[in-house]
Design a protein around this motif. Structure first.
Motif, PDB file in Angstrom:
ATOM      1  N   LYS A 384     -48.626  22.053  20.049  1.00  0.00           N
ATOM      2  CA  LYS A 384     -48.080  23.048  20.992  1.00  0.00           C
ATOM      3  C   LYS A 384     -48.865  24.342  20.925  1.00  0.00           C
ATOM      4  CE  LYS A 384     -44.459  26.343  20.727  1.00  0.00           C
ATOM      5  NZ  LYS A 384     -43.235  26.673  19.999  1.00  0.00           N
ATOM      6  N   ARG A 385     -49.150  24.824  19.729  1.00  0.00           N
ATOM      7  CA  ARG A 385     -49.781  26.136  19.593  1.00  0.00           C
ATOM      8  C   ARG A 385     -51.150  26.193  20.236  1.00  0.00           C
ATOM      9  NH1 ARG A 385     -46.374  26.548  15.071  1.00  0.00           N
ATOM     10  NH2 ARG A 385     -47.731  25.309  13.740  1.00  0.00           N
ATOM     11  N   VAL A 386     -51.866  25.076  20.246  1.00  0.00           N
ATOM     12  CA  VAL A 386     -53.201  25.164  20.860  1.00  0.00           C
ATOM     13  C   VAL A 386     -53.298  24.578  22.269  1.00  0.00           C
ATOM     14  CG1 VAL A 386     -54.406  25.265  18.656  1.00  0.00           C
ATOM     15  CG2 VAL A 386     -54.068  23.059  19.743  1.00  0.00           C
ATOM     16  N   THR A 387     -52.226  23.934  22.742  1.00  0.00           N
ATOM     17  CA  THR A 387     -52.303  23.368  24.092  1.00  0.00           C
ATOM     18  C   THR A 387     -51.282  23.965  25.054  1.00  0.00           C
ATOM     19  OG1 THR A 387     -50.686  21.652  23.572  1.00  0.00           O
ATOM     20  CG2 THR A 387     -53.001  21.095  23.209  1.00  0.00           C
ATOM     21  N   ARG A 388     -50.322  24.660  24.569  1.00  0.00           N
ATOM     22  CA  ARG A 388     -49.212  25.224  25.338  1.00  0.00           C
ATOM     23  C   ARG A 388     -48.180  24.179  25.781  1.00  0.00           C
ATOM     24  NH1 ARG A 388     -49.020  30.297  26.629  1.00  0.00           N
ATOM     25  NH2 ARG A 388     -47.548  29.860  28.319  1.00  0.00           N
ATOM     26  N   VAL A 389     -48.279  22.966  25.280  1.00  0.00           N
ATOM     27  CA  VAL A 389     -47.236  21.977  25.596  1.00  0.00           C
ATOM     28  C   VAL A 389     -45.896  22.539  25.131  1.00  0.00           C
ATOM     29  CG1 VAL A 389     -46.296  19.714  24.973  1.00  0.00           C
ATOM     30  CG2 VAL A 389     -48.729  19.954  25.441  1.00  0.00           C
ATOM     31  N   GLY A 390     -44.914  22.558  25.998  1.00  0.00           N
ATOM     32  CA  GLY A 390     -43.601  23.041  25.601  1.00  0.00           C
ATOM     33  C   GLY A 390     -43.391  24.529  25.784  1.00  0.00           C
ATOM     34  N   MET A 391     -44.405  25.242  26.277  1.00  0.00           N
ATOM     35  CA  MET A 391     -44.246  26.692  26.424  1.00  0.00           C
ATOM     36  C   MET A 391     -43.924  27.100  27.861  1.00  0.00           C
ATOM     37  SD  MET A 391     -47.052  28.587  24.129  1.00  0.00           S
ATOM     38  CE  MET A 391     -47.597  28.060  22.544  1.00  0.00           C
ATOM     39  N   GLY A 392     -43.747  26.125  28.717  1.00  0.00           N
ATOM     40  CA  GLY A 392     -43.561  26.459  30.127  1.00  0.00           C
ATOM     41  C   GLY A 392     -42.110  26.617  30.513  1.00  0.00           C
ATOM     42  N   GLU A 393     -41.869  26.478  31.794  1.00  0.00           N
ATOM     43  CA  GLU A 393     -40.563  26.739  32.383  1.00  0.00           C
ATOM     44  C   GLU A 393     -39.430  25.971  31.708  1.00  0.00           C
ATOM     45  OE1 GLU A 393     -40.253  28.746  35.144  1.00  0.00           O
ATOM     46  OE2 GLU A 393     -38.152  28.345  35.618  1.00  0.00           O
ATOM     47  N   CYS A 394     -39.637  24.714  31.390  1.00  0.00           N
ATOM     48  CA  CYS A 394     -38.540  23.936  30.816  1.00  0.00           C
ATOM     49  C   CYS A 394     -38.466  24.090  29.309  1.00  0.00           C
ATOM     50  CB  CYS A 394     -38.612  22.462  31.209  1.00  0.00           C
ATOM     51  SG  CYS A 394     -39.645  21.413  30.144  1.00  0.00           S
ATOM     52  N   PRO A 426     -33.875  32.032  25.072  1.00  0.00           N
ATOM     53  CA  PRO A 426     -32.687  31.467  25.712  1.00  0.00           C
ATOM     54  C   PRO A 426     -32.876  29.990  26.052  1.00  0.00           C
ATOM     55  CG  PRO A 426     -33.957  32.706  27.335  1.00  0.00           C
ATOM     56  CD  PRO A 426     -34.668  32.868  26.017  1.00  0.00           C
ATOM     57  N   VAL A 427     -31.794  29.252  26.139  1.00  0.00           N
ATOM     58  CA  VAL A 427     -31.909  27.809  26.392  1.00  0.00           C
ATOM     59  C   VAL A 427     -32.316  27.514  27.827  1.00  0.00           C
ATOM     60  CG1 VAL A 427     -30.277  27.231  24.573  1.00  0.00           C
ATOM     61  CG2 VAL A 427     -29.451  27.477  26.922  1.00  0.00           C
ATOM     62  N   ARG A 428     -32.208  28.504  28.685  1.00  0.00           N
ATOM     63  CA  ARG A 428     -32.617  28.350  30.084  1.00  0.00           C
ATOM     64  C   ARG A 428     -33.218  29.682  30.507  1.00  0.00           C
ATOM     65  NH1 ARG A 428     -30.343  25.051  29.303  1.00  0.00           N
ATOM     66  NH2 ARG A 428     -28.249  24.860  30.102  1.00  0.00           N
ATOM     67  N   PRO A 429     -34.155  29.695  31.465  1.00  0.00           N
ATOM     68  CA  PRO A 429     -34.689  30.999  31.888  1.00  0.00           C
ATOM     69  C   PRO A 429     -33.569  31.897  32.412  1.00  0.00           C
ATOM     70  CG  PRO A 429     -35.998  29.209  32.827  1.00  0.00           C
ATOM     71  CD  PRO A 429     -34.791  28.579  32.201  1.00  0.00           C
ATOM     72  N   ILE A 430     -33.579  33.147  31.983  1.00  0.00           N
ATOM     73  CA  ILE A 430     -32.509  34.072  32.368  1.00  0.00           C
ATOM     74  C   ILE A 430     -33.108  35.193  33.201  1.00  0.00           C
ATOM     75  CG2 ILE A 430     -30.708  35.572  31.491  1.00  0.00           C
ATOM     76  CD1 ILE A 430     -30.130  33.324  30.024  1.00  0.00           C
TER      77      ILE A 430
ATOM     78  N   LEU B 310     -38.227  33.493  29.672  1.00  0.00           N
ATOM     79  CA  LEU B 310     -38.285  32.087  29.287  1.00  0.00           C
ATOM     80  C   LEU B 310     -38.000  31.883  27.806  1.00  0.00           C
ATOM     81  CD1 LEU B 310     -41.489  30.701  31.056  1.00  0.00           C
ATOM     82  CD2 LEU B 310     -39.158  30.830  31.910  1.00  0.00           C
ATOM     83  N   ARG B 311     -38.386  32.849  27.016  1.00  0.00           N
ATOM     84  CA  ARG B 311     -38.359  32.612  25.567  1.00  0.00           C
ATOM     85  C   ARG B 311     -38.346  33.955  24.866  1.00  0.00           C
ATOM     86  NH1 ARG B 311     -42.653  29.856  25.673  1.00  0.00           N
ATOM     87  NH2 ARG B 311     -44.271  31.032  24.624  1.00  0.00           N
ATOM     88  N   ILE B 312     -37.678  33.988  23.745  1.00  0.00           N
ATOM     89  CA  ILE B 312     -37.670  35.202  22.931  1.00  0.00           C
ATOM     90  C   ILE B 312     -38.058  34.776  21.532  1.00  0.00           C
ATOM     91  CG2 ILE B 312     -36.285  37.120  22.075  1.00  0.00           C
ATOM     92  CD1 ILE B 312     -34.292  36.427  24.378  1.00  0.00           C
ATOM     93  N   PHE B 313     -39.004  35.470  20.914  1.00  0.00           N
ATOM     94  CA  PHE B 313     -39.277  35.122  19.527  1.00  0.00           C
ATOM     95  C   PHE B 313     -39.446  36.377  18.692  1.00  0.00           C
ATOM     96  CE2 PHE B 313     -43.722  36.114  19.841  1.00  0.00           C
ATOM     97  CZ  PHE B 313     -44.136  35.668  21.084  1.00  0.00           C
ATOM     98  N   ALA B 314     -39.178  36.211  17.431  1.00  0.00           N
ATOM     99  CA  ALA B 314     -39.234  37.343  16.507  1.00  0.00           C
ATOM    100  C   ALA B 314     -40.359  37.128  15.513  1.00  0.00           C
ATOM    101  CB  ALA B 314     -37.902  37.482  15.773  1.00  0.00           C
ATOM    102  N   GLY B 315     -40.838  38.218  14.966  1.00  0.00           N
ATOM    103  CA  GLY B 315     -41.876  38.140  13.948  1.00  0.00           C
ATOM    104  C   GLY B 315     -41.687  39.273  12.963  1.00  0.00           C
ATOM    105  N   VAL B 316     -42.415  39.219  11.877  1.00  0.00           N
ATOM    106  CA  VAL B 316     -42.288  40.253  10.842  1.00  0.00           C
ATOM    107  C   VAL B 316     -43.645  40.886  10.619  1.00  0.00           C
ATOM    108  CG1 VAL B 316     -41.723  40.693   8.438  1.00  0.00           C
ATOM    109  CG2 VAL B 316     -40.395  39.027   9.741  1.00  0.00           C
ATOM    110  N   ARG B 317     -43.697  42.207  10.810  1.00  0.00           N
ATOM    111  CA  ARG B 317     -44.952  42.916  10.587  1.00  0.00           C
ATOM    112  C   ARG B 317     -44.997  43.318   9.122  1.00  0.00           C
ATOM    113  NH1 ARG B 317     -42.021  45.562  14.666  1.00  0.00           N
ATOM    114  NH2 ARG B 317     -42.878  45.402  16.781  1.00  0.00           N
ATOM    115  N   PRO B 318     -46.062  42.964   8.410  1.00  0.00           N
ATOM    116  CA  PRO B 318     -46.100  43.268   6.963  1.00  0.00           C
ATOM    117  C   PRO B 318     -46.844  44.570   6.679  1.00  0.00           C
ATOM    118  CG  PRO B 318     -47.745  41.583   7.572  1.00  0.00           C
ATOM    119  CD  PRO B 318     -47.188  42.139   8.840  1.00  0.00           C
TER     120      PRO B 318
END
Lengths: 440, 387
Positions: A384-394, A426-430, B310-318
């Motif tokens: 995921k971190r290098v391809t962005r799989v899973g980082m999109g709308e769903c 969030p579990v869904r886009p807000i 779409l997403r919220i994430f947290a991180g820690v700045r050291p």
């Protein structure tokens, strides 16, 4: 706005409504939230096709209405169009309605989010009108915006039959039901009575069309056929909607017989997070009789924990739940096993179709995943971190299990030994607007 | 080289740890990375990754690190034959108060003198530079040198290159102890066994304090929690990084020290910040911090109001004890080096890993590390003994 309540029920399907009723009857102050406009979960999507509630056969609509009335009469506060988007420490839920953002602080929290349908990839699965049953039926019943007139329904272990029947009853043409294994005699009878053609030991080979679906290519043992259709309904991937469990930090276990990852639960349905109960298909795919008894059981157990319920009732509900689950074991297992086989088989095929998109939202083809694995990625997170799989709308809802399965096959490891890509709120886009409207 | 299994064990595979491992392996060292989670899964995966220069003051000792880091990543793309999504996209400082505008003006003069391409912008010029900023802002500063790189691709490229040179990474493997003999480091204990080594490099980010303690080195990290909101993609506008100018006023907003910043990723998503909670070590989403960050963002970029999260994430700045990174060997034990305490400027100071490698190889680092020497934390007695 912050709401403090004794009990908060997340999900207004049969399990949630039953839990809210049970709690309210025990004198607990309870609020129930459901993200849809209409309560009832899957019952609200089945029109007046018949369902079995554990005691009687009745129309889905009657059962839905009865459950909602019982909860209302008992005194539960029901909040439709309220999405719980995250759970935070200490049983705090973040919720959002079209007009407002709420923080709900509860002393007991019942999660009854139900199951979710996930599509499986095939060539053409990114075409408009390749949809899941929930997507299609919500468009039809809630939005009055049917995506088409002519439907092909794909199922595994009988899962497509209820969908085909409700579409027919709603007035649409169901051109074909494609079953990967075998239908039961009852299922064939019901389909014949509704003049729905079916084919067994068959699978979807491809969805075809230029800008939208035109044909569905179906592959059976002896022959291939092409069916003209506007909508392909993939009823082959039902699993527990477990996102909030993951986000809350519940211990999760891998149970393919119940659809995949489910929260570990004690005998009274409490999860590993104290005060957080999970009832219904959200705890593992189950039939309506089980969702109802689990809703009552979780509600009763939570009521006792709040000092208001009756421990005797909890015990008798627990016993009834055990019986009912045993009774449905065969049917559920048939569906889940067929589904698992189809998913494993689909991923195997798809790994050899390098241009096929594994992640539709970020448009990541299979080949890219194979490349990063060849370069050393060993876990879904690394991919995921290098391809962005899973980082999109769903946010991975569709591709998370596909990625895990693809990696398990590429690396020859067990699927359950791979940590799926992480779940984040969030579990869904807000809409940001909703976060900002707050009364007080 | 020694007869030990490894020439160096790097603890932590974030942007600095993975970088140090790569640069040392490039110099012929046998390097092992010991990583408690997955490669780059710590602070380096919860950052906006801005290689920001528009908000840097040449008076800061870290300025040379920030100034030279973008070119280093750009060069790495060629060196490692990998696309790291590097781009010089420019950044904007935005002022909504007259005093902030004045501060920006003074600093812009220093930035220009230090070789940055900066433009002072009044309200009209600001809107011409980027049409989406709020119409009532007073002005700002544009710096064309601000850049961006994808830290996850950088870490993956560092690790892949490390492996090609015979190095290794043990993931899901925490360091549990550091063995020393007669004042020298001899190995790192892990659940996978003991890694015997000449050097241990502490690049453990928020855990650098705990790791330093394993070697008997006092080094306290102050964790400062932060959270980023990821929106659905937006179309490109004039710039891709925005910061508000106010620094002091930010701390007045509740416990979260809210101050606007946003980054547009190559994928189009906006990352919106910025908030802080000092002392919070857990990477958890705190919903209470969300509305303030959003309101401040909308004040500067009104289009944010129409977007979805779409997403919220947290991180820690050291943060290190004095807020400046610690880069280099400690007085004792011998063979223990710090590459830690980068605070909120980690990715943007990634050249530190290369400099440390140069120093350990006995070369003069291309940028002086004097200001970052760990021995500033230890007593003069210790310094005198370290021969």
């Amino acid at each position: 706005m912050a709401l403090e309540v004794e009990a908060f029920v997340v999900g207004g399907g049969p399990a949630g409504l039953a839990a809210a009723t049970e709690l309210a009857r025990a004198g607990v102050e309870v609020i129930l939230a459901d993200e849809q406009r209409q309560l009832g979960g899957r019952l609200a999507l089945l029109g007046s096709t018949t369902v079995f509630d554990g005691e009687h056969t009745l129309s889905a609509e009657s059962l839905r209405r009865r459950l909602q009335d019982e909860a209302t009469v008992a005194g539960a506060i029901l909040l439709p169009q309220t999405l719980v988007w995250g759970l935070f420490g200490g049983l705090v839920a973040g919720a959002v309605t079209p007009g407002e953002s709420l923080g709900v602080h509860a002393r007991a929290l019942i999660l009854a989010p139900g199951s979710v349908d996930r599509p499986l990839p095939s060539p053409g699965w990114t075409l408009p009108a390749v949809l899941t049953p929930q997507e299609v039926l919500r468009l039809i019943w809630f939005e009055d915006a049917p995506p088409g007139q002519r439907y092909v329904v794909a199922g595994a272990g009988g899962s497509g039959v209820p969908v085909a029947l409700v579409l027919k009853q709603a007035g649409f043409a169901v051109r074909l039901l494609v079953e990967t294994e075998t239908l039961t005699a009852d299922e064939r009878t019901a389909l014949n009575a509704s003049s729905i053609p079916s084919v067994e030991h068959a699978r979807i080979a491809a969805a075809e069309g230029q800008d939208y679906l035109k044909h569905v290519r179906v592959e059976a043992a002896k022959a291939e056929q092409s069916v003209e259709a506007d909508v392909l309904v993939l009823a082959t991937g039902r699993t527990a909607l477990a996102e909030l469990c993951w986000i809350a930090g519940c211990t999760m276990t891998w149970e393919p017989s119940r659809g995949g990852y489910v929260p570990a639960r004690l005998v009274h349905l409490e999860s590993s997070v104290p005060g957080l109960y999970v009832a219904g298909s959200g705890g593992g795919v189950c039939g309506f009789p089980t969702t109802l008894v689990e809703g009552h059981l979780a509600g009763a157990a939570a009521a006792v924990a709040l000092g208001k319920g009756d421990p005797g009732r909890v015990e008798s509900l627990a016993a009834r739940r055990k019986t009912i689950r045993a009774q449905e074991e065969t049917a559920i297992s048939r569906e889940m096993t067929a589904q698992e086989r189809l998913e494993a088989d689909t991923v195997t095929r798809v790994l050899n179709q390098p241009d096929l998109l594994l992640c539709r939202c970020e448009r990541v083809p299979i080949q890219k995943v194979r490349d990063v694995v060849a370069a050393g990625a060993r876990t879904p997170g690394e991919v995921k971190r290098v391809t962005r799989v899973g980082m999109g709308e769903c946010q991975g809802r569709t591709c998370r299990p596909l990625l895990s399965r693809a990696l398990a096959q590429l690396l020859d490891v067990k699927l359950q030994d791979l940590n799926p890509i992480s779940y984040r709120p969030p579990v869904r886009p807000i809409p940001i607007e909703s976060f900002l409207r707050s009364k007080g | 080289m020694s007869t030990r299994a490894w020439d160096a064990v790097v603890i932590g595979s974030g942007i600095h740890g993975a970088g140090a491992a790569y640069f040392l392996s490039r110099a012929g060292w046998r390097v092992l990375i010991v990583e408690a989670g997955e490669a780059g899964s710590g602070t380096s995966s919860s950052t906006n990754a801005n290689l920001a220069l528009h908000n840097r003051d040449p008076l800061q000792p870290e300025f040379p690190l920030a100034f030279h880091t973008p070119a280093m990543y750009e060069g790495l793309q060629e060196e490692l034959s990998t696309d790291l999504e590097f781009s010089r996209r420019g950044g904007l400082m935005l002022a909504d108060e007259a005093s902030d505008l004045e501060n920006l003006r003074e600093r812009a003069a220093r930035q220009a003198a230090a070789g940055l391409r900066v433009e002072m912008l009044d309200a009209t010029m600001l809107r011409q530079r980027d049409s989406v900023v709020a119409a009532d802002l007073l002005g700002g500063v544009y710096c064309a040198d601000s850049a961006w790189v994808n830290p996850l691709l950088v870490v993956a490229a560092y690790v892949a290159a490390l492996r090609r040179r015979g190095g290794h990474i043990w993931t899901n493997t925490p360091a549990t102890a550091i063995r020393t003999e007669r004042g020298r480091v001899v190995g790192v204990e892990t659940p996978r066994g003991v890694a015997a080594t000449e050097w241990v490099i502490n690049a453990a980010g928020p855990n650098a304090g705990a790791v330093a303690a394993m070697a008997g080195v006092p080094f306290a990290i102050t964790p400062v929690w932060g959270q980023l909101l990821v929106t659905a993609p937006v179309a490109p506008t004039g710039v891709a990084q925005w910061n508000e100018a106010a620094i002091v006023r930010g701390h007045a907003r509740d416990g979260f020290a809210v101050r606007f910043l946003a980054t547009r990723l190559p994928s189009g998503n906006l990352l919106i910040g910025r908030c802080e909670l000092r002392g919070e070590m857990r990477r958890r989403v705190i919903p209470e911090a969300i509305p303030q960050v959003l309101r401040r963002a909308i004040r500067f970029l009104p289009l944010v109001g129409g977007l979805r999260i779409l997403r919220i994430f947290a991180g820690v700045r050291p943060f290190s004890p004095d807020g400046r990174p610690a880069i280099g060997p400690v007085p004792e034990p011998h063979g223990f080096a710090l590459l830690a305490g980068f605070g909120d400027k980690g990715i943007g100071q990634g050249i530190a890993a290369k400099l440390l490698a140069q120093a350990l190889c006995g070369e003069h680092p291309e940028i002086s590390l004097d200001a970052f020497a760990p021995d500033r934390f230890y007593s003069p007695m210790a310094r005198a003994d370290s021969t």
